[in-house]
Design a protein around this motif. Structure first.
Motif, short mmCIF file in Angstrom:
data_model
loop_
_atom_site.label_atom_id
_atom_site.label_comp_id
_atom_site.label_asym_id
_atom_site.label_seq_id
_atom_site.Cartn_x
_atom_site.Cartn_y
_atom_site.Cartn_z
N ILE B 3 47.45 46.86 52.92
CA ILE B 3 48.21 46.09 53.91
C ILE B 3 48.64 44.76 53.32
O ILE B 3 49.78 44.30 53.50
N ALA B 4 47.71 44.17 52.53
CA ALA B 4 48.02 42.86 51.93
C ALA B 4 49.25 42.95 51.06
O ALA B 4 50.14 42.09 51.12
N ASN B 204 40.14 42.72 38.63
CA ASN B 204 40.18 43.72 39.70
C ASN B 204 39.41 44.99 39.37
O ASN B 204 39.49 45.97 40.08
N PHE B 209 34.85 42.72 40.33
CA PHE B 209 34.44 42.60 41.73
C PHE B 209 32.99 42.14 41.85
O PHE B 209 32.65 41.31 42.69
#
Lengths: 250, 329
Positions: B3-4, B204, B209
């Motif tokens: 969505i981002a 990423n 993370f």
């Protein structure tokens, strides 16, 4: 007790002259919700810290699923299926809700010394993460930063993060802390959904929650267990009412 | 597509940002040609230094920005890398052996790899101790290790001690010498570009993370079942080795190394670059290095009291733009 998943035997922890847990012995059967109540400063949070491995007990033994875990680190206990949630929300605030959950799942699905592949699109982490978000009713907030959630939502995420480690047993440290009526109801329904599937030790001040959710309840006062039994027994136990429930209105 | 990403696509922020990055890259590529065309050849050398410090500051950003390890000893890696290059070159032309059994070399590739290795080993050894603490204590321990190395090289008279060590000639690779400013500039640019690609993936990746999660809450990460210490140590070691690489390039650029490279004030210079450009941003350290070295060069050509001007300027930039010059990513 048959099928006890967690066996706490005579655990003692002292801070200076004060005994935070003073010879606690408690066996919790697999699949049960065990409520733990007691006045402020009774040593409930200290007990959870010892069970999760953050604090080492001075003496006594803790066994989980038949194995002595007294000397294991926090991470090792988590890998064996013992997870906790925090009374004061402990999130990864500037990461998204989905990332918060994904990290819980990543910890148990393969090693993390991978430097090249994009973890944001790894299906075996992201699919279960989204499924779990749906289960705790946070899927509409997946790409919100954890810090930007409302308090109630943060508490839901806190629970989801503990669930994300796929625990056999959950240590819940006041899951309703700071929640309003409506939010508490939502959390109660959530916990009910996992009841029976995951063994829980529930520390909570909200008596409605404890009495409606627990199969058994123990009462901790000044580091000692003063009573242990079914909710009905506890409600009617004279010493408990005196020491804790304050005569009458429980 | 998350969505981002969709939101970013619709608002067009991403395309704007890509455009800026592309423009910046083109300027960096064309810079030596433009400088020479206008007769400012000396600017190519300054440009090369900017790129090298950008690499060093970016590596600090990896540990500090993404890993939450605020160190004041990062210059030690830079200096160790630089000295490794200078010492190997020294023994090559001196026809002698390092420690009595290691022959020197003038091969740029071997020199760079050795520099990275030495810096990585030092980072792993000191990190293993320093990472038992965090916050201010971590800062103080890295500072102490850095100063230890600084005084070691001040006392090392056979390699110049206080006076530093000159490289008789720049290193070579496949017949190409790093002596020429333009050549070195493009080598540095290529290295920096490669670093940005690798770091972009790293951030990423699963590992990235975990490192970022450890910055947010180590306690939570432990309760997920991660041994955060190991991940942070690997991250710190990678950051150290990249700084060592920058040191080898810097030794070739200046054809000189001195203990000043390892002094804690050099660490704080790198820190200023990171903060100026933007902590935990991909290109922030590059912008920070360009701005800091650019202002330093410009102001020091105008006045002897350039620090008097630069100081307040830095304070103003940080005050009025807390996220740093790179803005929010």
């Amino acid at each position: 007790m048959p099928n006890a998943i967690l066996e706490i035997d005579n655990v003692v922890k002292r801070f200076g002259g004060v005994a935070a847990t003073d010879g606690v012995t408690l066996h919790i059967a697999e699949g049960q919700v065990h409520g733990l109540i007691g006045p402020n400063g009774a040593g409930k949070t200290t007990l959870i810290a010892q069970l999760s491995g953050e604090q080492r007990q001075d003496s006594g033994r803790i066994r989980f699923a038949g194995e002595d875990i007294s000397a294991l680190s926090v991470a090792e206990r988590v890998h064996r299926g013992l997870a906790r949630s925090f009374q004061i929300t402990e999130l990864l605030p500037s990461m998204t809700v989905e990332d918060n959950i994904a990290l819980a799942i990543q910890a148990r699905s393969g090693h993390s010394y991978r430097f090249w592949r994009d973890a944001r699109i790894e299906p075996r982490v992201r699919d279960p993460a989204r499924a779990l978000l749906e289960e705790v009713m946070l899927n509409h907030r997946a790409s919100t930063r954890a810090a930007d959630l409302s308090h109630g939502e943060q508490r839901q995420l806190e629970l989801a993060m503990a669930l994300g480690t796929a625990p056999r047993m959950l240590l819940l440290d006041e899951p309703m802390a700071g929640m309003g009526m409506e939010e508490s109801q939502k959390m109660l329904r959530l916990l009910q959904r996992f009841k029976g599937k995951i063994t829980m030790l529930l520390v909570e001040h909200d008596m409605n929650t404890v009495f409606s959710l627990s199969d058994r309840i123990s009462v901790l006062v000044y580091g000692r267990l003063v009573a242990s039994g079914s909710p009905e027994d506890i409600r009617n136990s004279a010493p408990v009412r005196e020491a804790y429930l304050g005569n009458g209105d429980a | 597509m998350t969505i981002a990403e969709a939101v970013v696509l619709v608002t067009g922020r991403r395309t704007w940002r890509d455009f800026a990055v592309l423009g910046g890259a083109l300027i960096l590529i064309a810079f030596p040609l433009i400088a020479q065309a206008f007769g400012y050849s000396f600017l190519v050398s300054i440009g090369g230094r900017m790129l090298i410090y950008a690499l060093a500051a970016s590596s600090l950003n990896l540990a500090l920005g993404y890993g939450g390890m605020v160190s004041l000893g990062h210059a030690a890696f830079l200096g160790l890398g630089g000295y490794t290059a200078a010492i190997l070159t020294f023994h090559h032309f001196d026809d002698s052996l390092l420690f009595g059994f290691i022959p020197g070399t003038n091969n740029a590739l071997i020199v760079v790899m050795a520099s990275m290795l030495v810096a990585a080993l030092f980072a792993a050894a000191t990190g293993a101790l320093a990472l038992r603490t965090s916050g201010v204590h971590f800062l103080m321990i890295t500072l102490a290790f850095g100063q230890m190395i600084y005084y070691l090289f001040v006392a090392l008279k056979s390699y110049g001690g206080d006076d530093g060590l000159r490289l008789r000639r720049a290193n070579e690779f496949l017949g190409v010498s790093l002596r020429d400013d333009v050549t070195l500039y493009y080598v540095c640019l290529a290295v920096l570009f490669a670093y940005f690609v690798l770091a972009g993936r790293f951030i990423n990746s699963r590992f990235g993370f975990v490192v970022r999660g450890s910055r947010e809450s180590e306690r939570r990460m432990a309760h997920f079942g991660y041994r955060t210490f190991c991940y942070k140590l690997v991250c710190y070691t990678i950051a150290g080795s990249v700084a060592g690489l920058a040191g080898a390039l810097l030794a070739n650029h200046e054809r000189f190394v001195s203990p000043d490279l390892m002094h804690w004030t050099k660490s704080s210079e790198l820190l200023v670059m990171v903060v100026l450009g933007g902590i935990a941003t991909r290109y922030g350290a590059l912008i920070g290095a360009i701005v800091l070295i650019g202002m330093e060069s410009l102001l020091s050509s105008i006045t002897d009291h350039w620090m008097f001007v630069l100081g307040p300027l830095l304070v103003a930039i940080v005050l009025f733009n807390r996220r740093g010059l790179a803005g929010r990513e």
